[in-house]
Design a protein around this motif. Structure first.
Motif, PDB file in Angstrom:
ATOM      1  N   MET A   1       0.841  -1.178   0.000  1.00  0.00           N
ATOM      2  CA  MET A   1       0.000   0.000   0.000  1.00  0.00           C
ATOM      3  C   MET A   1       0.878   1.230   0.000  1.00  0.00           C
ATOM      4  N   ASP A   2       0.499   2.172  -0.791  1.00  0.00           N
ATOM      5  CA  ASP A   2       1.206   3.446  -0.869  1.00  0.00           C
ATOM      6  C   ASP A   2       0.398   4.461  -0.093  1.00  0.00           C
ATOM      7  N   GLN A   3       0.922   4.900   1.044  1.00  0.00           N
ATOM      8  CA  GLN A   3       0.201   5.855   1.880  1.00  0.00           C
ATOM      9  C   GLN A   3       0.910   7.191   1.934  1.00  0.00           C
ATOM     10  N   ASN A   4       1.655   7.513   0.899  1.00  0.00           N
ATOM     11  CA  ASN A   4       2.360   8.784   0.868  1.00  0.00           C
ATOM     12  C   ASN A   4       1.430   9.956   0.638  1.00  0.00           C
ATOM     13  N   GLY A   5       0.316   9.728  -0.002  1.00  0.00           N
ATOM     14  CA  GLY A   5      -0.636  10.805  -0.262  1.00  0.00           C
ATOM     15  C   GLY A   5      -1.739  10.802   0.774  1.00  0.00           C
ATOM     16  N   SER A   6      -2.728  11.620   0.562  1.00  0.00           N
ATOM     17  CA  SER A   6      -3.842  11.684   1.507  1.00  0.00           C
ATOM     18  C   SER A   6      -4.804  10.514   1.326  1.00  0.00           C
ATOM     19  N   ILE A   7      -4.774   9.879   0.153  1.00  0.00           N
ATOM     20  CA  ILE A   7      -5.645   8.741  -0.123  1.00  0.00           C
ATOM     21  C   ILE A   7      -4.758   7.510  -0.310  1.00  0.00           C
ATOM     22  N   PRO A   8      -4.928   6.468   0.519  1.00  0.00           N
ATOM     23  CA  PRO A   8      -4.123   5.266   0.330  1.00  0.00           C
ATOM     24  C   PRO A   8      -4.418   4.598  -1.006  1.00  0.00           C
ATOM     25  N   ARG A   9      -3.357   4.100  -1.632  1.00  0.00           N
ATOM     26  CA  ARG A   9      -3.497   3.444  -2.930  1.00  0.00           C
ATOM     27  C   ARG A   9      -2.766   2.117  -2.903  1.00  0.00           C
ATOM     28  N   LEU A  10      -3.146   1.258  -3.802  1.00  0.00           N
ATOM     29  CA  LEU A  10      -2.484  -0.023  -3.968  1.00  0.00           C
ATOM     30  C   LEU A  10      -1.372   0.152  -4.987  1.00  0.00           C
ATOM     31  N   ALA A  11      -0.166  -0.248  -4.618  1.00  0.00           N
ATOM     32  CA  ALA A  11       0.975  -0.144  -5.528  1.00  0.00           C
ATOM     33  C   ALA A  11       1.620  -1.518  -5.650  1.00  0.00           C
ATOM     34  N   PHE A  12       1.740  -2.005  -6.862  1.00  0.00           N
ATOM     35  CA  PHE A  12       2.371  -3.288  -7.102  1.00  0.00           C
ATOM     36  C   PHE A  12       3.879  -3.110  -7.147  1.00  0.00           C
ATOM     37  N   LYS A  13       4.630  -4.085  -6.636  1.00  0.00           N
ATOM     38  CA  LYS A  13       6.094  -4.027  -6.692  1.00  0.00           C
ATOM     39  C   LYS A  13       6.609  -4.404  -8.076  1.00  0.00           C
ATOM     40  N   THR A  14       5.752  -4.942  -8.879  1.00  0.00           N
ATOM     41  CA  THR A  14       6.080  -5.327 -10.246  1.00  0.00           C
ATOM     42  C   THR A  14       5.092  -4.625 -11.171  1.00  0.00           C
ATOM     43  N   THR A  15       5.263  -4.778 -12.434  1.00  0.00           N
ATOM     44  CA  THR A  15       4.284  -4.195 -13.351  1.00  0.00           C
ATOM     45  C   THR A  15       3.001  -5.014 -13.273  1.00  0.00           C
ATOM     46  N   VAL A  16       1.890  -4.394 -13.558  1.00  0.00           N
ATOM     47  CA  VAL A  16       0.606  -5.083 -13.515  1.00  0.00           C
ATOM     48  C   VAL A  16       0.591  -6.244 -14.501  1.00  0.00           C
ATOM     49  N   ALA A  17       1.295  -6.112 -15.596  1.00  0.00           N
ATOM     50  CA  ALA A  17       1.345  -7.169 -16.607  1.00  0.00           C
ATOM     51  C   ALA A  17       1.995  -8.446 -16.069  1.00  0.00           C
ATOM     52  N   ASP A  18       2.847  -8.332 -15.057  1.00  0.00           N
ATOM     53  CA  ASP A  18       3.524  -9.497 -14.492  1.00  0.00           C
ATOM     54  C   ASP A  18       2.727 -10.175 -13.379  1.00  0.00           C
ATOM     55  N   VAL A  19       1.624  -9.602 -12.976  1.00  0.00           N
ATOM     56  CA  VAL A  19       0.797 -10.185 -11.917  1.00  0.00           C
ATOM     57  C   VAL A  19       0.002 -11.349 -12.519  1.00  0.00           C
ATOM     58  N   PRO A  20       0.073 -12.536 -11.919  1.00  0.00           N
ATOM     59  CA  PRO A  20      -0.677 -13.674 -12.458  1.00  0.00           C
ATOM     60  C   PRO A  20      -2.171 -13.546 -12.137  1.00  0.00           C
ATOM     61  N   LEU A  21      -2.951 -13.249 -13.147  1.00  0.00           N
ATOM     62  CA  LEU A  21      -4.393 -13.049 -12.950  1.00  0.00           C
ATOM     63  C   LEU A  21      -5.072 -14.288 -12.392  1.00  0.00           C
ATOM     64  N   GLU A  22      -4.645 -15.476 -12.810  1.00  0.00           N
ATOM     65  CA  GLU A  22      -5.283 -16.708 -12.368  1.00  0.00           C
ATOM     66  C   GLU A  22      -5.199 -16.883 -10.855  1.00  0.00           C
ATOM     67  N   LEU A  23      -4.158 -16.328 -10.240  1.00  0.00           N
ATOM     68  CA  LEU A  23      -3.989 -16.415  -8.794  1.00  0.00           C
ATOM     69  C   LEU A  23      -4.585 -15.212  -8.065  1.00  0.00           C
ATOM     70  N   CYS A  24      -4.270 -14.030  -8.539  1.00  0.00           N
ATOM     71  CA  CYS A  24      -4.595 -12.814  -7.795  1.00  0.00           C
ATOM     72  C   CYS A  24      -6.040 -12.347  -7.949  1.00  0.00           C
TER      73      CYS A  24
END
Length: 86
Positions: A1-24
């Motif tokens: 989670m990226d909480q540097n701003g006023s609104i927390p956001r989800l930040a992936f450590k990898t590119t979204v393209a590398d995230v396995p959709l079948e699992l996540c």
């Protein structure tokens, strides 16, 4: 989670393209009924980001629908208003 701003956001450590959709994606959908922070944030933003930004979503998601629909139905039928609205 990226909480540097006023609104927390989800930040992936990898590119979204590398995230396995079948699992996540099934995990994110299963978490749509969560009401506790940060779990609800991870599930809701993770679902949106994966569906909107993953380059393989168009071809990978349709076969996953039998896994995703029960979690989506459960969230939509939840008695908590913000869960059903989200």
């Amino acid at each position: 989670m990226d909480q540097n701003g006023s609104i927390p956001r989800l930040a992936f450590k990898t590119t979204v393209a590398d995230v396995p959709l079948e699992l996540c994606l099934p995990l994110c959908f299963a978490g749509l009924s969560e009401q506790v922070h940060p779990l609800c944030l991870l599930a809701r933003q993770g679902t949106l980001q994966l569906l909107e930004s993953h380059p393989d979503a168009e071809t990978t998601v349709p076969p996953l629908l039998p896994q995703l629909v029960p979690s989506l139905r459960a969230a939509m039928a939840d008695k908590e208003r913000d869960v059903a609205e989200a």
